[in-house]
Design an enzyme around this catalytic site. Structure first.
Site, short mmCIF file in Angstrom:
data_model
loop_
_atom_site.label_atom_id
_atom_site.label_comp_id
_atom_site.label_asym_id
_atom_site.label_seq_id
_atom_site.Cartn_x
_atom_site.Cartn_y
_atom_site.Cartn_z
N PHE A 19 -3.59 15.80 -15.23
CA PHE A 19 -4.67 15.31 -14.39
C PHE A 19 -4.23 14.18 -13.45
CE2 PHE A 19 -6.85 16.93 -18.22
CZ PHE A 19 -7.62 17.91 -17.62
N ARG A 53 -15.51 15.89 -16.55
CA ARG A 53 -15.69 15.39 -17.92
C ARG A 53 -17.16 15.33 -18.28
NH1 ARG A 53 -14.05 9.35 -18.50
NH2 ARG A 53 -16.11 9.18 -17.55
N LYS A 58 -22.27 4.89 -30.52
CA LYS A 58 -21.14 5.22 -31.40
C LYS A 58 -21.37 4.62 -32.79
CE LYS A 58 -17.63 5.39 -27.74
NZ LYS A 58 -16.37 4.77 -27.24
N CYS A 99 -13.65 -8.55 -30.73
CA CYS A 99 -13.10 -7.80 -29.58
C CYS A 99 -14.09 -6.75 -29.12
CB CYS A 99 -11.78 -7.14 -29.95
SG CYS A 99 -10.49 -8.28 -30.46
N GLY A 130 -17.01 -7.31 -26.79
CA GLY A 130 -17.91 -7.53 -25.68
C GLY A 130 -18.07 -6.26 -24.87
N PRO A 131 -19.26 -5.99 -24.30
CA PRO A 131 -20.42 -6.89 -24.20
C PRO A 131 -21.35 -6.92 -25.41
CG PRO A 131 -20.86 -4.87 -23.00
CD PRO A 131 -19.44 -4.76 -23.50
N GLY A 132 -21.08 -6.12 -26.46
CA GLY A 132 -21.86 -6.28 -27.69
C GLY A 132 -22.70 -5.11 -28.13
N ASP A 181 -13.90 -3.31 -31.87
CA ASP A 181 -13.93 -2.26 -30.85
C ASP A 181 -13.02 -2.63 -29.69
OD1 ASP A 181 -14.90 0.25 -29.99
OD2 ASP A 181 -16.37 -0.69 -28.69
N ILE A 191 1.07 5.84 -23.31
CA ILE A 191 1.64 4.83 -24.22
C ILE A 191 0.58 3.82 -24.64
CG2 ILE A 191 4.01 5.08 -23.36
CD1 ILE A 191 3.52 2.48 -21.73
N LYS A 228 -11.73 0.46 -33.88
CA LYS A 228 -11.31 1.49 -32.94
C LYS A 228 -9.79 1.53 -32.82
CE LYS A 228 -12.07 0.94 -28.47
NZ LYS A 228 -12.86 0.88 -27.24
#
Length: 813
Positions: free
Chosen positions: A153, A165, A186, A224, A226-228, A311, A322, A351
């Site tokens: 792509f 997508r 999620k 990690c 944000g935004p919450g 997250d 990578i 995550k």
């Protein structure tokens, strides 16, 4: 129609509408035809003849100039055919695609393969920025197909890629529902898939036993993130009955609490490491990690949180292949912080992306030894064509090995800080943290990683191929999206609603009040007098608290920053900031506390506006008036503590009133009174003073915290005592000497029982009807040196001596 209008119509009818515009609205056809005819007339006057070129010798072009069909910034000579992405009528077999296949719950139980950690495990090597030969933990076919699938792509315009997508993903229209962003969905997806282990965690050894004790709320940390979105979902699901801590990078990636429309941000407190609210939130910095750990431990009474959510991610445009290598340190630091603040039995979700390198697999291996069991999981809300997946960890094991692994993670981070991959001058990196022989010798673990990588890799390959087909055929669309959305929202117990905006305009406080309560509550006004003091029949059924104001009132949070106070029947908006969720109604008093050293309050002290809370009626829309007095006040203490933001000193604090047993009124109230000058009270007008005690005042702040120097002794000027009967007649409370338990006794039926009868429950309404106020005013002398009015004009006044005699009489019954 006017003559002028008729003429215009006749003029239009003279023009011939071009056949190319057939099928368009008449108005548009006439307009386009008109312009074309006028242009042709003008060109004819200049010598133009149809089919011939422009110019004196008809040497110019004879056909119209075509509009540019170039897309975006594609350069000349770009040929998408090189990648096999030429436009095509190719089709996709939707029937062969199994929905939800990626959501495999495959637990890996603690492998118990190692018993100790060695710093010698660290293996350094030259910087490697490629994954093309990382096939120790997946098949070569899986790795090759994923890398090639992403590379294909590179020549596609981002807009075309995004559209393909969006059209191809059957779960795309789930979006964020009424939450801040897709991350919230999620978390809703994963919470449901794992039986709500993130909002209702249970003991991993006994699923019927809640991990949340009776004397606490759910506590969680969002790092990690944000935004919450993760936090907003937790706050919404728990209806504000929780406390959250946030740790993320300041700036564009910060928490956006002002945009929380579902969960109450008042129950969430961001912290950014060193300097607290003014820190930078860099999770890589060891000082920030330590400061956040100490803060969370302090605010959870040393217990730690029940759940940690992570997250973390960053842009890897042009380096998608990578992403895993670039994320090594981020993986590590999120795991490190989680282990440092989780309590025993707590749960963790983080995550991740690809898991092909020895470094990443080594992290999973060590985390598997810290928890009861772990799971590598890809929710359907995670776009199927990307490498995203989540590590689900259940039941933290509080063992020496877990502590050693945490220390080992800290060591690795310090080594990485010395030569971080992002430093272009570095030429080496940590390639492995666990010997490869251990990773492969543990057959259960090795097979699990290979199985997970191959399975998710196959799912990703199929999805990448599907997007390729949709790029080629722009007419394709996954027709199942609407049905899938409805089914998923129903399955996850999420209302099918859209996000509502937070409006700043003033909302009617009275209308909000009426929507929250069934009855109109009139605050207690029954005065305790010499005539009705004997209406109190039992010592054990009365709770006492000191009034620091002449009047109680109702405090109502209608919306964020819209807080109102009701005196009698009038609602007045407060100008200062409070930290309570919307649709919260409290029974309070407004107080000016005296802060400082008792001997110097009039000169060195200070006055601070504080809200003292007597009771809770609703919290974030939850009506709690039906709870018994003790249940309601235990909950109130938890909620006020959870909503208190110690890092935000500009917020007007709320403190819960301390209630005491009537039998202990001398020890807890009378014997603690002082008499002296206060700030703003005048040089010759001493006042009664009562020290204020709060259980949280006894909790030491972290040694490195900036809050330790801000603590001062607190005093209030007492105006009287409220006496609240918490067990209405005909029931009273007795105490059994044989069983050493309190019991309920019916004074008419002469029946005793240990469990609480329904009609003995001290609901909020019952407490209001059975509350007496003993006002001291300026006539009741509480201390010898206290000056009072020389003449008592009230014949029904209750004196201190009379009150103590009354308490003593009840104690003999």
């Amino acid at each position: 129609m006017s003559n002028n209008g008729s003429q215009k119509r006749k003029d239009l009818e003279k023009f011939t509408v071009n056949d190319d515009f057939e099928g368009q609205p008449l108005k548009k056809k006439l307009k386009l035809g008109t312009e074309s005819s006028i242009a042709m007339k003008l060109m004819s006057k200049m010598g133009y003849k149809e089919g011939r070129g422009l110019g004196k010798h008809e040497q110019g072009i004879s056909q119209p100039i075509e509009a540019s069909k170039q897309k975006g910034k594609r350069g000349l000579g770009l040929n998408s055919n090189k990648k096999g992405l030429q436009p095509s009528e190719v089709q996709w077999n939707f029937d062969a695609e199994e929905l939800g296949k990626c959501e495999v719950i495959d637990w890996l139980t603690n492998p118990s393969f190692i018993s100790e950690i060695s710093p010698n495990w660290l293996e350094n090597g030259p910087v490697k920025l490629a994954l093309d030969n990382e096939t120790k933990f997946c098949s070569e076919e899986t790795l090759t197909s994923i890398l090639e699938g992403k590379t294909i792509f590179d020549s596609v315009e981002p807009e075309d890629m995004m559209k393909a997508r969006t059209r191809s993903n059957p779960y795309e229209t789930i979006k964020s529902a009424f939450f801040l962003n897709r991350a919230a969905m999620k978390m809703a997806n994963m919470d449901s898939a794992f039986n709500y282990m993130f909002t209702s965690p249970t003991n991993p050894d006994n699923k019927n036993e809640s991990l949340i004790a009776r004397d606490e709320l759910l506590t969680f940390a969002d790092i990690c993130a944000g935004p919450g979105g993760f936090s907003e979902y937790i706050l919404w699901r728990k209806k504000g009955m929780c406390k959250g801590f946030g740790f993320t990078l300041k700036g564009n990636n910060d928490f956006k609490l002002e945009d929380f429309s579902a969960g109450p941000p008042e129950m969430f407190e961001p912290h950014y490491g060193v300097k607290g609210a003014d820190g930078d939130g860099d999770i890589f910095q060891m000082d920030n990690q330590k400061e956040f750990e100490e803060f969370v431990r302090w605010r959870t009474n040393g217990r730690g949180v029940h759940v940690v959510l992570a997250d973390g991610g960053f842009s890897v445009d042009g380096q998608e292949n990578i992403q895993e290598i670039l994320s090594h340190r981020l993986y590590l630091c999120q795991f490190l912080v989680a282990l440092s603040i989780l309590r025993a039995g707590g749960n963790f979700v983080c995550k991740l992306f690809d898991l092909f390198t020895e470094f990443s697999v080594g992290l999973i291996f060590l985390m598997a030894h810290c928890f009861h069991r772990v799971n590598i999981f890809k929710p359907v809300t995670s776009r199927p064509a990307n490498s995203e997946r989540y590590l689900i960890c259940e039941g933290l094991l509080q063992t020496d090995l877990t502590s050693d692994i945490l220390d080992y993670f800290r060591l690795i981070n310090s080594k990485m800080a010395a030569s971080y991959l992002g430093d272009k001058s570095s030429n080496w990196m940590i390639r492995s943290i666990v010997p490869c022989r251990d990773l492969t010798s543990s057959e259960t673990f090795f097979n699990y990683i290979v199985r997970s990588n191959n399975f998710l890799g196959e799912m990703q390959k199929i999805s990448l191929h599907k997007i390729k087909i949709f790029v080629q055929n722009v007419n394709l669309h996954d027709h199942r999206q609407a049905d899938v959305r409805r089914e998923c929202l129903s399955k996850w117990d999420i209302p099918d609603e859209t996000k509502t905006k937070n409006f700043d305009e003033q909302i009617s406080a009275h209308k909000c009040y009426c929507s929250l309560v069934r009855n109109t509550y009139d605050l207690p006004t029954t005065a305790l007098t010499s005539r009705n003091i004997d209406d109190i029949k039992c010592l054990r059924v009365v709770k006492t608290t000191v009034a620091a104001s002449t009047q109680r009132c109702l405090l109502l949070a209608v919306e964020r920053n819209q807080v109102f106070m009701r005196n009698k029947t009038t609602w007045e908006r407060l100008e200062y900031v409070t930290s309570i969720p919307k649709n919260t109604l409290l029974d309070v008093e407004m107080v000016e506390e005296q802060r400082g050293d008792l001997s110097r309050l009039n000169r060195g002290g200070m006055k601070v506006k504080v809200i003292h809370v007597y009771d809770v009626i609703t919290w974030f829309g939850n009506d709690v008036t039906g709870l018994n007095f003790e249940e309601r006040h235990n909950l109130l203490r938890l909620l006020i503590s959870a909503s208190t933001k110690v890092t935000r000193p500009h917020v007007t604090p709320l403190h819960v009133k301390q209630y005491h047993n009537l039998a202990d009124v001398g020890e807890n109230i009378f014997n603690r009174l002082h008499y002296g000058l206060v700030k703003g009270g005048g040089q010759h007008a001493p006042k009664l003073l009562l020290p204020i005690t709060d259980p949280e005042d006894n909790l030491p702040a972290p040694a490195s915290s900036t809050f330790t120097n801000n603590r001062r002794d607190r005093y209030m000027i007492p105006h009287g005592i409220y006496l609240t009967v918490i067990c209405p007649l005909p029931w009273i409370i007795g105490h059994s000497k044989s069983s050493k338990k309190d019991y309920y006794y019916h004074v008419h039926d002469r029946v005793s029982r240990y469990d609480m009868p329904d009609d003995a429950r001290a609901t909020y309404e019952v407490c209001l009807k059975n509350t007496f106020y003993w006002t001291w005013a300026d006539e009741v002398k509480m201390l010898e040196k206290q000056e009072v009015k020389s003449k008592q004009t009230n014949n029904t006044l209750v004196t201190k001596e009379m009150f103590l005699e009354f308490v003593h009489k009840l104690s003999r019954l």
